[in-house]
Design a protein around this motif. Structure first.
Motif, PDB file in Angstrom:
ATOM      1  N   SER A  60       0.828  -1.202   0.000  1.00  0.00           N
ATOM      2  CA  SER A  60       0.000   0.000   0.000  1.00  0.00           C
ATOM      3  C   SER A  60       0.864   1.254   0.000  1.00  0.00           C
ATOM      4  CB  SER A  60      -0.916   0.019   1.231  1.00  0.00           C
ATOM      5  OG  SER A  60      -1.449   1.304   1.450  1.00  0.00           O
ATOM      6  N   PRO A  61       0.800   2.073  -1.050  1.00  0.00           N
ATOM      7  CA  PRO A  61       1.584   3.321  -1.062  1.00  0.00           C
ATOM      8  C   PRO A  61       1.312   4.204   0.145  1.00  0.00           C
ATOM      9  CG  PRO A  61       0.701   2.870  -3.243  1.00  0.00           C
ATOM     10  CD  PRO A  61       0.068   1.877  -2.312  1.00  0.00           C
ATOM     11  N   ASP A  62       0.041   4.333   0.538  1.00  0.00           N
ATOM     12  CA  ASP A  62      -0.298   5.175   1.684  1.00  0.00           C
ATOM     13  C   ASP A  62       0.291   4.626   2.976  1.00  0.00           C
ATOM     14  OD1 ASP A  62      -1.688   6.956   0.103  1.00  0.00           O
ATOM     15  OD2 ASP A  62      -3.650   6.048   0.498  1.00  0.00           O
ATOM     16  N   SER A  63       0.254   3.302   3.142  1.00  0.00           N
ATOM     17  CA  SER A  63       0.804   2.688   4.342  1.00  0.00           C
ATOM     18  C   SER A  63       2.310   2.880   4.411  1.00  0.00           C
ATOM     19  CB  SER A  63       0.456   1.201   4.383  1.00  0.00           C
ATOM     20  OG  SER A  63       0.950   0.592   5.558  1.00  0.00           O
ATOM     21  N   VAL A  64       2.993   2.736   3.284  1.00  0.00           N
ATOM     22  CA  VAL A  64       4.446   2.925   3.254  1.00  0.00           C
ATOM     23  C   VAL A  64       4.800   4.373   3.581  1.00  0.00           C
ATOM     24  CG1 VAL A  64       6.492   2.922   1.772  1.00  0.00           C
ATOM     25  CG2 VAL A  64       4.874   1.004   1.679  1.00  0.00           C
ATOM     26  N   ARG A  65       4.074   5.331   2.973  1.00  0.00           N
ATOM     27  CA  ARG A  65       4.343   6.741   3.270  1.00  0.00           C
ATOM     28  C   ARG A  65       4.148   7.038   4.753  1.00  0.00           C
ATOM     29  NH1 ARG A  65       2.580   8.130  -2.165  1.00  0.00           N
ATOM     30  NH2 ARG A  65       0.438   7.623  -1.589  1.00  0.00           N
ATOM     31  N   ALA A  66       3.068   6.522   5.317  1.00  0.00           N
ATOM     32  CA  ALA A  66       2.781   6.767   6.729  1.00  0.00           C
ATOM     33  C   ALA A  66       3.855   6.146   7.624  1.00  0.00           C
ATOM     34  CB  ALA A  66       1.402   6.207   7.083  1.00  0.00           C
ATOM     35  N   ALA A  67       4.308   4.941   7.277  1.00  0.00           N
ATOM     36  CA  ALA A  67       5.317   4.261   8.087  1.00  0.00           C
ATOM     37  C   ALA A  67       6.636   5.029   8.089  1.00  0.00           C
ATOM     38  CB  ALA A  67       5.534   2.840   7.564  1.00  0.00           C
ATOM     39  N   PHE A  68       7.056   5.499   6.928  1.00  0.00           N
ATOM     40  CA  PHE A  68       8.336   6.218   6.868  1.00  0.00           C
ATOM     41  C   PHE A  68       8.231   7.609   7.479  1.00  0.00           C
ATOM     42  CE2 PHE A  68       9.557   2.686   4.295  1.00  0.00           C
ATOM     43  CZ  PHE A  68      10.936   2.603   4.446  1.00  0.00           C
ATOM     44  N   ALA A  69       7.047   8.193   7.439  1.00  0.00           N
ATOM     45  CA  ALA A  69       6.840   9.459   8.144  1.00  0.00           C
ATOM     46  C   ALA A  69       6.973   9.241   9.647  1.00  0.00           C
ATOM     47  CB  ALA A  69       5.471  10.033   7.803  1.00  0.00           C
ATOM     48  N   GLU A  70       6.464   8.104  10.124  1.00  0.00           N
ATOM     49  CA  GLU A  70       6.593   7.779  11.548  1.00  0.00           C
ATOM     50  C   GLU A  70       8.046   7.505  11.905  1.00  0.00           C
ATOM     51  OE1 GLU A  70       4.786   4.675  14.898  1.00  0.00           O
ATOM     52  OE2 GLU A  70       3.816   4.870  12.929  1.00  0.00           O
ATOM     53  N   ILE A  71       8.761   6.799  11.025  1.00  0.00           N
ATOM     54  CA  ILE A  71      10.191   6.571  11.262  1.00  0.00           C
ATOM     55  C   ILE A  71      10.922   7.908  11.386  1.00  0.00           C
ATOM     56  CG2 ILE A  71      12.346   5.669  10.293  1.00  0.00           C
ATOM     57  CD1 ILE A  71      10.626   3.546   8.836  1.00  0.00           C
ATOM     58  N   ALA A  72      10.623   8.841  10.481  1.00  0.00           N
ATOM     59  CA  ALA A  72      11.325  10.119  10.430  1.00  0.00           C
ATOM     60  C   ALA A  72      11.147  10.940  11.700  1.00  0.00           C
ATOM     61  CB  ALA A  72      10.861  10.916   9.213  1.00  0.00           C
ATOM     62  N   ARG A  73      10.030  10.732  12.388  1.00  0.00           N
ATOM     63  CA  ARG A  73       9.812  11.492  13.620  1.00  0.00           C
ATOM     64  C   ARG A  73      10.816  11.082  14.706  1.00  0.00           C
ATOM     65  NH1 ARG A  73       4.352  11.457  11.741  1.00  0.00           N
ATOM     66  NH2 ARG A  73       3.838   9.409  12.625  1.00  0.00           N
ATOM     67  N   SER A  74      11.254   9.831  14.674  1.00  0.00           N
ATOM     68  CA  SER A  74      12.253   9.360  15.652  1.00  0.00           C
ATOM     69  C   SER A  74      13.656   9.340  15.065  1.00  0.00           C
ATOM     70  CB  SER A  74      11.893   7.947  16.133  1.00  0.00           C
ATOM     71  OG  SER A  74      10.638   7.909  16.762  1.00  0.00           O
ATOM     72  N   HIS A  75      13.748   9.039  13.774  1.00  0.00           N
ATOM     73  CA  HIS A  75      15.055   8.882  13.123  1.00  0.00           C
ATOM     74  C   HIS A  75      15.007   9.565  11.752  1.00  0.00           C
ATOM     75  CE1 HIS A  75      15.926   5.957  16.258  1.00  0.00           C
ATOM     76  NE2 HIS A  75      14.835   5.294  15.931  1.00  0.00           N
ATOM     77  N   PRO A  76      15.291  10.853  11.689  1.00  0.00           N
ATOM     78  CA  PRO A  76      15.239  11.575  10.413  1.00  0.00           C
ATOM     79  C   PRO A  76      16.175  10.986   9.354  1.00  0.00           C
ATOM     80  CG  PRO A  76      15.375  13.099  12.249  1.00  0.00           C
ATOM     81  CD  PRO A  76      15.622  11.744  12.814  1.00  0.00           C
ATOM     82  N   LYS A  77      17.255  10.361   9.819  1.00  0.00           N
ATOM     83  CA  LYS A  77      18.189   9.724   8.901  1.00  0.00           C
ATOM     84  C   LYS A  77      18.312   8.245   9.248  1.00  0.00           C
ATOM     85  CE  LYS A  77      19.300  13.263   6.408  1.00  0.00           C
ATOM     86  NZ  LYS A  77      18.938  13.297   4.956  1.00  0.00           N
ATOM     87  N   ILE A  78      18.348   7.410   8.216  1.00  0.00           N
ATOM     88  CA  ILE A  78      18.561   5.979   8.410  1.00  0.00           C
ATOM     89  C   ILE A  78      19.815   5.561   7.653  1.00  0.00           C
ATOM     90  CG2 ILE A  78      16.100   5.543   8.737  1.00  0.00           C
ATOM     91  CD1 ILE A  78      16.029   4.401   5.893  1.00  0.00           C
ATOM     92  N   ASP A  79      20.349   4.405   8.004  1.00  0.00           N
ATOM     93  CA  ASP A  79      21.586   3.928   7.377  1.00  0.00           C
ATOM     94  C   ASP A  79      21.356   2.790   6.393  1.00  0.00           C
ATOM     95  OD1 ASP A  79      23.727   5.472   8.964  1.00  0.00           O
ATOM     96  OD2 ASP A  79      22.487   4.596  10.543  1.00  0.00           O
TER      97      ASP A  79
END
Length: 246
Positions: A60-79
């Motif tokens: 789901s494109p919407d689910s993926v966008r929402a998940a990465f937005a949630e990630i960004a709130r805790s970890h703006p950068k990932i490795d």
């Protein structure tokens, strides 16, 4: 030295869970994505360490966008992004339902593409994307046409994505995985479908009852190697096969 932030899809079972366990044990921060927040949260609690469970349906494109937005709130950068989520569901094309065909295309191919799209802006120079493929792309197996086709597609996508991101020093690797099992396996088949699959494979000379199978806990060492590569090295394709342990 701070640890890496590693995002893993399909992290509530099977190889995804084993990867999350290994990287958490190593002190990394592990973002665990799976469709069921309840299930992945339970797994995260069992694993311990620095884990962040997040609900995400990669199809789901919407689910993926929402998940990465949630990630960004805790970890703006990932490795690291590890695209592990996939559907393994043997069937014949002439008998396939719409859901079986679209499920394979959306989860096995579109899912990694969508996750890459969301992850790329969050990856600094030196970041890595690891996409899971299957040994079946080289050794066709009956009843797995959609699985093989989507894994072949993700290999083509990965090679060209690496070229697209090369100037940004983001590496894209493919792991062409062999057969594996272990605690927390999430792969299930209906008994009738499993019997037809095994019978058809046997007629082609592929005996899954006697073929070697590797353990998830062994396989994770390969991913650790890729994640730890020096900056001047790149693994485009890592292919492995199971072998007898003794």
């Amino acid at each position: 030295m701070t640890g890496k932030v590693i995002v893993i899809t399909g992290a509530n079972g099977g190889l995804g869970r084993a990867l999350a366990q290994r990287f958490a044990d190593d002190g990394e921060t592990v973002v665990m994505l799976a469709r069921s927040l309840e299930k992945v949260s339970e797994v995260a609690r069992d694993i311990g360490g620095k884990t962040l469970p997040i609900a995400c349906d990669v199809a789901s494109p919407d689910s993926v966008r929402a998940a990465f937005a949630e990630i960004a709130r805790s970890h703006p950068k990932i490795d690291v992004l590890i695209n592990n989520a996939a559907i393994f569901n043997p069937f014949l094309i002439e008998e396939a339902t719409d859901d079986q065909i679209m499920g394979a295309v959306l989860t096995n191919f579109a899912g990694p593409v969508l996750c890459c799209r969301s992850a790329i802006p969050m990856l600094d120079r030196g970041g890595q994307i690891i996409n899971l493929s299957s040994e079946s792309v080289e050794h066709p197996v009956p009843h797995l046409l959609m699985y093989q086709s989507t894994k072949s597609a993700i290999e083509r996508f990965s090679k060209d994505l690496h070229s697209e991101l090369e100037d940004r020093n983001i590496r894209v690797s493919i792991v062409r995985a062999g057969a594996m099992v272990g605690p927390g396996s999430s792969a299930t088949m209906e008994p009738e479908a499993a019997m037809r699959f095994l019978t058809a494979a046997a007629k082609k000379g592929i005996d899954f009852m006697t073929r070697p199978v590797s353990q998830y806990a062994s396989t994770v060492h390969l991913f650790r190697t890729i994640v730890d590569l020096p900056a001047d090295l790149h693994i485009g394709l890592m292919a492995y096969q199971a072998r007898p342990a003794d």
